[in-house]
Scaffold this active site. Structure first.
Site, PDB file in Angstrom:
ATOM      1  N   VAL A 109       0.975  -1.316   0.131  1.00  0.00           N
ATOM      2  CA  VAL A 109       0.007   0.095  -0.160  1.00  0.00           C
ATOM      3  C   VAL A 109       0.985   1.156  -0.165  1.00  0.00           C
ATOM      4  O   VAL A 109       1.770   1.294   0.797  1.00  0.00           O
ATOM      5  CB  VAL A 109      -0.985   0.135   1.172  1.00  0.00           C
ATOM      6  CG1 VAL A 109      -1.819   1.282   1.154  1.00  0.00           C
ATOM      7  CG2 VAL A 109      -1.540  -1.184   1.209  1.00  0.00           C
ATOM      8  N   CYS A 110       0.750   1.949  -1.200  1.00  0.00           N
ATOM      9  CA  CYS A 110       1.171   3.577  -0.784  1.00  0.00           C
ATOM     10  C   CYS A 110       2.986   3.380  -1.019  1.00  0.00           C
ATOM     11  O   CYS A 110       3.198   2.527  -2.124  1.00  0.00           O
ATOM     12  CB  CYS A 110       1.043   4.416   0.407  1.00  0.00           C
ATOM     13  SG  CYS A 110       1.136   6.082   0.605  1.00  0.00           S
ATOM     14  N   THR A 111       3.475   3.866  -0.144  1.00  0.00           N
ATOM     15  CA  THR A 111       5.259   3.702  -0.256  1.00  0.00           C
ATOM     16  C   THR A 111       5.641   2.358   0.215  1.00  0.00           C
ATOM     17  O   THR A 111       6.739   2.226  -0.060  1.00  0.00           O
ATOM     18  CB  THR A 111       5.906   5.075   0.575  1.00  0.00           C
ATOM     19  OG1 THR A 111       5.111   4.957   1.915  1.00  0.00           O
ATOM     20  CG2 THR A 111       5.515   6.293   0.028  1.00  0.00           C
TER      21      THR A 111
END
Length: 201
Positions: A109-111
């Site tokens: 998720v995300c970074t």
């Protein structure tokens, strides 16, 4: 692996709250109310019972540690400022490579995808991340096919999602992948979540 689908959600210092609890809510609702076969959801931290402080102050407790977790079918790797440290932590990167070699589906998720890239697991593959970090993902590994417009990208044993709330969309996709489209729709309805319209669609 057993008939039980075991899913770990990673906890670490300075993790982004919604990166954790968004997928957890989706997967947990599915496991508790919808799934037709057993689903086990675990919070995986540095150690069992470890307390981590998230980026906005929420405290979360791990069920098990990375070294004591049972075999995982799926690991959700959130993002947040803490990924900057993890991307330089060779022990953590080695652990991720080992999970990948053993067949665990890695879902960032995300970074979180930046950590997978640092581990060399996104080389030559499509992936995405938070829109502010798309360029960084490219700089980490120029062979990555960076998808700038996708909420999530499923490349088989690695799934990545864009920023923060996109983890909910990715988790619903994982429900569809492992439990079927009807289960995913029932989960989406149950948590009363409206999927965002894709830009340019």
């Amino acid at each position: 692996m057993t008939d039980t689908l075991t899913i770990g959600v990673l906890l670490f210092e300075d993790v982004e709250e919604l990166d954790v609890v968004g997928p957890w809510e989706v997967l947990g609702f599915w496991a508790s109310h919808i799934a037709s076969s057993p689903v086990r959801l675990l919070a995986v931290g540095p150690d069992a019972d470890a307390v981590v402080v998230c980026s906005k102050g929420l405290r979360l407790v791990a069920d098990c540690g990375t070294n004591t977790a049972p075999p995982l079918d799926v690991l959700v790797h959130p993002g947040g400022n803490g990924t900057r440290t993890l991307a330089r932590d060779e022990g953590h990167l080695h652990w991720l490579r080992g999970l990948h070699e053993r067949g665990t589906v890695l879902a960032s998720v995300c970074t979180g995808s930046l950590v997978l890239a640092a581990a060399g697991l996104l080389a030559g593959r499509p992936a995405t991340t938070h829109h502010h970090y798309l360029d960084k993902l490219t700089k980490l590994d120029g062979t990555i096919d960076v998808r700038t417009r996708d909420r999530y990208v499923d490349d088989g044993d690695i799934v990545s999602s864009a920023g923060v709330s996109a983890g909910i969309d990715m988790a619903l996709h994982l429900v569809a992948r492992f439990g079927g489209a009807e289960a995913s729709e029932a989960t989406r309805t149950g948590i009363q979540y409206e999927t965002p319209a894709e830009k340019g669609a």
